[in-house]
Design a protein around this motif. Structure first.
Motif, PDB file in Angstrom:
ATOM      1  N   SER A  21      64.160  33.303 113.638  1.00 22.55           N
ATOM      2  CA  SER A  21      64.521  34.139 114.783  1.00 22.55           C
ATOM      3  C   SER A  21      63.684  35.410 114.760  1.00 22.55           C
ATOM      4  O   SER A  21      63.435  35.997 113.704  1.00 22.55           O
ATOM      5  CB  SER A  21      66.007  34.496 114.737  1.00 22.55           C
ATOM      6  N   ARG A  22      63.259  35.828 115.928  1.00 21.05           N
ATOM      7  CA  ARG A  22      62.505  37.080 115.996  1.00 21.05           C
ATOM      8  C   ARG A  22      63.330  38.219 116.577  1.00 21.05           C
ATOM      9  O   ARG A  22      62.794  39.293 116.849  1.00 21.05           O
ATOM     10  CB  ARG A  22      61.230  36.875 116.811  1.00 21.05           C
ATOM     11  N   HIS A  23      64.629  37.976 116.754  1.00 21.14           N
ATOM     12  CA  HIS A  23      65.497  39.043 117.244  1.00 21.14           C
ATOM     13  C   HIS A  23      65.914  39.912 116.066  1.00 21.14           C
ATOM     14  O   HIS A  23      66.515  39.425 115.090  1.00 21.14           O
ATOM     15  CB  HIS A  23      66.732  38.472 117.932  1.00 21.14           C
ATOM     16  N   PRO A  24      65.635  41.204 116.096  1.00 21.76           N
ATOM     17  CA  PRO A  24      65.924  42.065 114.932  1.00 21.76           C
ATOM     18  C   PRO A  24      67.378  42.041 114.486  1.00 21.76           C
ATOM     19  O   PRO A  24      67.661  42.038 113.285  1.00 21.76           O
ATOM     20  CB  PRO A  24      65.516  43.456 115.423  1.00 21.76           C
ATOM     21  N   LYS A  25      68.327  42.007 115.436  1.00 21.99           N
ATOM     22  CA  LYS A  25      69.738  42.044 115.055  1.00 21.99           C
ATOM     23  C   LYS A  25      70.177  40.734 114.409  1.00 21.99           C
ATOM     24  O   LYS A  25      71.011  40.738 113.491  1.00 21.99           O
ATOM     25  CB  LYS A  25      70.604  42.370 116.276  1.00 21.99           C
ATOM     26  N   VAL A  26      69.635  39.616 114.884  1.00 21.79           N
ATOM     27  CA  VAL A  26      69.958  38.328 114.262  1.00 21.79           C
ATOM     28  C   VAL A  26      69.404  38.292 112.842  1.00 21.79           C
ATOM     29  O   VAL A  26      70.091  37.899 111.890  1.00 21.79           O
ATOM     30  CB  VAL A  26      69.397  37.154 115.087  1.00 21.79           C
ATOM     31  N   CYS A  27      68.150  38.716 112.693  1.00 21.63           N
ATOM     32  CA  CYS A  27      67.532  38.734 111.361  1.00 21.63           C
ATOM     33  C   CYS A  27      68.298  39.654 110.414  1.00 21.63           C
ATOM     34  O   CYS A  27      68.505  39.321 109.244  1.00 21.63           O
ATOM     35  CB  CYS A  27      66.076  39.170 111.466  1.00 21.63           C
ATOM     36  N   GLN A  28      68.746  40.810 110.911  1.00 23.07           N
ATOM     37  CA  GLN A  28      69.486  41.744 110.072  1.00 23.07           C
ATOM     38  C   GLN A  28      70.837  41.168 109.668  1.00 23.07           C
ATOM     39  O   GLN A  28      71.275  41.326 108.525  1.00 23.07           O
ATOM     40  CB  GLN A  28      69.677  43.070 110.804  1.00 23.07           C
ATOM     41  N   TRP A  29      71.503  40.480 110.601  1.00 22.37           N
ATOM     42  CA  TRP A  29      72.796  39.865 110.286  1.00 22.37           C
ATOM     43  C   TRP A  29      72.623  38.828 109.186  1.00 22.37           C
ATOM     44  O   TRP A  29      73.406  38.796 108.222  1.00 22.37           O
ATOM     45  CB  TRP A  29      73.395  39.209 111.530  1.00 22.37           C
ATOM     46  N   ILE A  30      71.614  37.981 109.318  1.00 22.57           N
ATOM     47  CA  ILE A  30      71.377  36.947 108.301  1.00 22.57           C
ATOM     48  C   ILE A  30      71.046  37.594 106.963  1.00 22.57           C
ATOM     49  O   ILE A  30      71.573  37.196 105.913  1.00 22.57           O
ATOM     50  CB  ILE A  30      70.248  36.001 108.757  1.00 22.57           C
ATOM     51  N   GLN A  31      70.196  38.601 106.982  1.00 19.47           N
ATOM     52  CA  GLN A  31      69.817  39.288 105.742  1.00 19.47           C
ATOM     53  C   GLN A  31      71.032  39.902 105.065  1.00 19.47           C
ATOM     54  O   GLN A  31      71.211  39.766 103.848  1.00 19.47           O
ATOM     55  CB  GLN A  31      68.784  40.371 106.053  1.00 19.47           C
ATOM     56  N   ASP A  32      71.894  40.558 105.830  1.00 21.39           N
ATOM     57  CA  ASP A  32      73.086  41.191 105.264  1.00 21.39           C
ATOM     58  C   ASP A  32      74.073  40.149 104.737  1.00 21.39           C
ATOM     59  O   ASP A  32      74.689  40.333 103.673  1.00 21.39           O
ATOM     60  CB  ASP A  32      73.773  42.062 106.313  1.00 21.39           C
ATOM     61  N   ALA A  33      74.239  39.056 105.491  1.00 18.82           N
ATOM     62  CA  ALA A  33      75.177  38.012 105.070  1.00 18.82           C
ATOM     63  C   ALA A  33      74.723  37.358 103.771  1.00 18.82           C
ATOM     64  O   ALA A  33      75.527  37.153 102.848  1.00 18.82           O
ATOM     65  CB  ALA A  33      75.318  36.958 106.172  1.00 18.82           C
ATOM     66  N   VAL A  34      73.449  37.044 103.688  1.00 20.41           N
ATOM     67  CA  VAL A  34      72.934  36.415 102.472  1.00 20.41           C
ATOM     68  C   VAL A  34      73.012  37.378 101.290  1.00 20.41           C
ATOM     69  O   VAL A  34      73.339  36.975 100.163  1.00 20.41           O
ATOM     70  CB  VAL A  34      71.485  35.913 102.687  1.00 20.41           C
ATOM     71  N   ALA A  35      72.747  38.654 101.526  1.00 22.53           N
ATOM     72  CA  ALA A  35      72.856  39.650 100.452  1.00 22.53           C
ATOM     73  C   ALA A  35      74.291  39.738  99.937  1.00 22.53           C
ATOM     74  O   ALA A  35      74.523  39.860  98.723  1.00 22.53           O
ATOM     75  CB  ALA A  35      72.376  41.009 100.945  1.00 22.53           C
ATOM     76  N   ALA A  36      75.265  39.680 100.849  1.00 20.28           N
ATOM     77  CA  ALA A  36      76.669  39.730 100.442  1.00 20.28           C
ATOM     78  C   ALA A  36      77.052  38.482  99.646  1.00 20.28           C
ATOM     79  O   ALA A  36      77.814  38.564  98.672  1.00 20.28           O
ATOM     80  CB  ALA A  36      77.569  39.869 101.666  1.00 20.28           C
ATOM     81  N   VAL A  37      76.523  37.325 100.059  1.00 20.14           N
ATOM     82  CA  VAL A  37      76.759  36.094  99.307  1.00 20.14           C
ATOM     83  C   VAL A  37      76.157  36.207  97.905  1.00 20.14           C
ATOM     84  O   VAL A  37      76.775  35.819  96.909  1.00 20.14           O
ATOM     85  CB  VAL A  37      76.161  34.883 100.053  1.00 20.14           C
ATOM     86  N   GLU A  38      74.959  36.754  97.825  1.00 20.30           N
ATOM     87  CA  GLU A  38      74.284  36.859  96.528  1.00 20.30           C
ATOM     88  C   GLU A  38      75.079  37.719  95.558  1.00 20.30           C
ATOM     89  O   GLU A  38      75.158  37.413  94.360  1.00 20.30           O
ATOM     90  CB  GLU A  38      72.877  37.423  96.712  1.00 20.30           C
ATOM     91  N   VAL A  39      75.685  38.795  96.046  1.00 22.70           N
ATOM     92  CA  VAL A  39      76.505  39.655  95.183  1.00 22.70           C
ATOM     93  C   VAL A  39      77.626  38.849  94.545  1.00 22.70           C
ATOM     94  O   VAL A  39      77.887  38.948  93.333  1.00 22.70           O
ATOM     95  CB  VAL A  39      77.078  40.838  95.988  1.00 22.70           C
ATOM     96  N   GLU A  40      78.299  38.021  95.352  1.00 30.32           N
ATOM     97  CA  GLU A  40      79.408  37.224  94.825  1.00 30.32           C
ATOM     98  C   GLU A  40      78.902  36.098  93.934  1.00 30.32           C
ATOM     99  O   GLU A  40      79.547  35.750  92.929  1.00 30.32           O
ATOM    100  CB  GLU A  40      80.247  36.655  95.979  1.00 30.32           C
TER     101      GLU A  40
END
Length: 239
Positions: free
Chosen positions: A57-76
């Motif tokens: 996706s080239r939409h900044p908000k979609v990319c940011q959502w995915i990045q944040d979600a994956v980062a939160a998963v990685e913490v757990e």
């Protein structure tokens, strides 16, 4: 996304395993959103990852959502608390019923104290090229999966859901300073505190399991052992 060649992972400790999973999860989410037409295909650009063509996706908000979600998963994941992660596609309002669940089962990942995530595993790690090859095959499978799934209605939404291991000392990360909230009851499972206690059928979320399950691929390379499949919910087939 960078080309996945020279930086192929060496799975010599748990942190490397989790990092590789996060990398794959990011690509898989973009691929699913593209293949299931959650957003217009024109909003995705062609890229390369794992030495194969992918969509991002080239939409900044979609990319940011995915990045944040994956980062939160990685913490757990680094706490060894999760048994699986799923990307859930919901019908448009007013029902917002779960239509598809893409599941990434990490139940077979090692479980160890957080102080040991950088401790080298015993024995030699698998060849560095092994995991990217399996990731490439999995992304290829995702790219052709739509032909095996029933179409989705327009205007669907999606979310990320995680499930905890059944260990008695693991508790949901639902403090005010975390990005997680409790999943809706229809997607909840009853966590067993004692193996001798049966799981009451009445407490099982009604939308778990779906009415049709399609296997995607198993990935196994050293300590990295993951199963992936998609469940289609009954709401998808109701008129």
């Amino acid at each position: 996304m960078a080309t996945y060649t020279a930086d192929a992972p060496v799975l010599d400790n748990y942190h490397a395993v989790v990092s590789a999973f996060s990398d794959f999860l990011t690509v898989a989410i973009h691929t699913i959103l593209y293949e299931r037409d959650i957003y217009p295909r024109s909003s995705f650009l062609a890229a390369r990852k794992f030495n194969c063509p992918v969509r991002q996706s080239r939409h900044p908000k979609v990319c940011q959502w995915i990045q944040d979600a994956v980062a939160a998963v990685e913490v757990e994941m680094l706490k060894c608390t999760l048994s699986n992660v799923s990307l859930v596609i919901h019908a448009p309002p007013p029902s917002s019923a779960p239509l598809e669940r893409f599941l990434f089962s990490t139940a077979a990942f090692p479980s160890l104290p957080s102080s040991e995530v950088l401790t080298p595993f015993n024995g030699s790690p698998p060849p560095a090229a092994d995991l990217p090859e399996q990731f490439r095959a999995t992304i290829s499978r995702l790219s052709t999966l739509s032909s095996a799934l029933s179409p989705l209605p327009p205007d669907c939404s999606f979310t990320m859901v995680t499930e905890l291991r059944d260990d008695a000392d693991i508790h949901p990360p639902l403090a005010p300073d975390t990005p997680w909230i409790a999943a809706e009851p229809r997607l909840q499972k009853q966590r067993k505190r004692n193996e001798s206690e049966p799981q009451p059928e009445s407490t099982r979320g009604k939308d778990r399991g779906g009415v049709k399950t399609t296997p995607i691929r198993n990935v196994e390379s050293g300590a990295f052992v993951m199963e992936m499949w998609v469940e289609e919910g009954k709401a998808k087939f109701e008129e």
